[in-house]
Design an enzyme around this catalytic site. Sequence first.
Site, mmCIF file in Angstrom:
data_model
loop_
_atom_site.group_PDB
_atom_site.id
_atom_site.type_symbol
_atom_site.label_atom_id
_atom_site.label_comp_id
_atom_site.label_asym_id
_atom_site.label_seq_id
_atom_site.Cartn_x
_atom_site.Cartn_y
_atom_site.Cartn_z
ATOM 1 N N HIS A 60 0.818 -1.215 0.000
ATOM 2 C CA HIS A 60 0.000 0.000 0.000
ATOM 3 C C HIS A 60 0.849 1.262 0.000
ATOM 4 O O HIS A 60 0.362 2.341 -0.331
ATOM 5 C CB HIS A 60 -0.991 -0.012 1.172
ATOM 6 C CG HIS A 60 -0.429 0.383 2.493
ATOM 7 N ND1 HIS A 60 -0.092 -0.528 3.474
ATOM 8 C CD2 HIS A 60 -0.148 1.607 3.038
ATOM 9 C CE1 HIS A 60 0.344 0.105 4.543
ATOM 10 N NE2 HIS A 60 0.339 1.410 4.309
ATOM 11 N N ASP A 90 0.138 -7.433 1.675
ATOM 12 C CA ASP A 90 0.541 -6.023 1.794
ATOM 13 C C ASP A 90 2.054 -5.870 1.801
ATOM 14 O O ASP A 90 2.606 -5.062 2.553
ATOM 15 C CB ASP A 90 -0.063 -5.369 3.032
ATOM 16 C CG ASP A 90 0.006 -3.839 2.965
ATOM 17 O OD1 ASP A 90 0.130 -3.306 1.847
ATOM 18 O OD2 ASP A 90 -0.055 -3.191 4.028
ATOM 19 N N SER A 166 4.541 2.591 7.968
ATOM 20 C CA SER A 166 4.233 1.456 7.104
ATOM 21 C C SER A 166 5.438 1.064 6.266
ATOM 22 O O SER A 166 6.051 1.893 5.597
ATOM 23 C CB SER A 166 3.073 1.796 6.169
ATOM 24 O OG SER A 166 1.886 1.989 6.898
#
Length: 316
Positions: A60, A90, A166
């Site tokens: 992402h 992911d 992230s």
Amino acid sequence: MLNFEPHAAADQNLLDAYSMTVSDVADHVGPAVAMVAIKGKGHGSGVVISHDGLVITNAHVVGKANEVRVNLPEGGRLSARVLGRDPDTDLAILKADGSALAIAALGDSGTLRRGQIAIAIGNPLGFESTVTAGVISALGRSLRSPSGRPIEDVIQTDAALNPGNSGGALVASSGAVIGINTAMITGAQGICFAVASNTVQLVLSEVLQHGAVRRAWLGLASDTVAIPRRVADAAKITTRSAAVLHSIVAGGPADRAGVKEGDVLLTLDGRPVEGPGPLLRMLNADAIGRTVRLNLLRSGHLLSLDATLARRPDAQ
């Protein structure tokens, strides 16, 4: 009068040891945690795992971009291309144009225990090389990925994460990367998640060998449905839920096998299918090309069909 001094000294020693551990990990792993910048679309973090520029980040973070920039903590800025991405976990693998880079080593997440130290390193909200620490709160969690597929064996931690973390590293006290930070729950305190390093190893191997993560495919969608005890008894299963099937792809493996909209899948090759998650876990690369037995409930009647699994066409 009570004397607490020995205990205070012991506590101080423990705190000193804890602080030293976190500092040592930050010094050792920090140089390998970069900022991953996508032109016009923000940034995240990434972990350099090879001296010639292999970088792990979140799918992402890179989105649909094929070219990104990797900014190293010590000031280097490298162009990088996306070798492969796997929205189902992911994760994305990058190749940066660099050499002799500082690296971090992937550890074995299968050896983790609840309560052990977990140290997060990343770039939250653009603040580079930020270190937070906590513990591993839980293991074996399931987390929905951007593709909608559940990511299995996810690590839960209370090490603080924020947007920008992230793709960064979750590190054990040994200095081994045990996870790639992927999500936090907005509004919650201390509930954050990382994709386990053993999952990272699998995705890395698949991308380097095949350019994508291969998965088997039935050509359908499913939802969880409760099943009556009499049906479970007749099917010789102990579970009380199954997968109701829909969106059958014309010409796909399920369609060719005779599966119909509304069929309830009870077992696949004798293994209970309690819902979409368990079904997806069974559809791994090893199952591609294999013929499997589907035990179904249709209009109140049990039936069995054989389906030959194909490789999922949209894997990329």
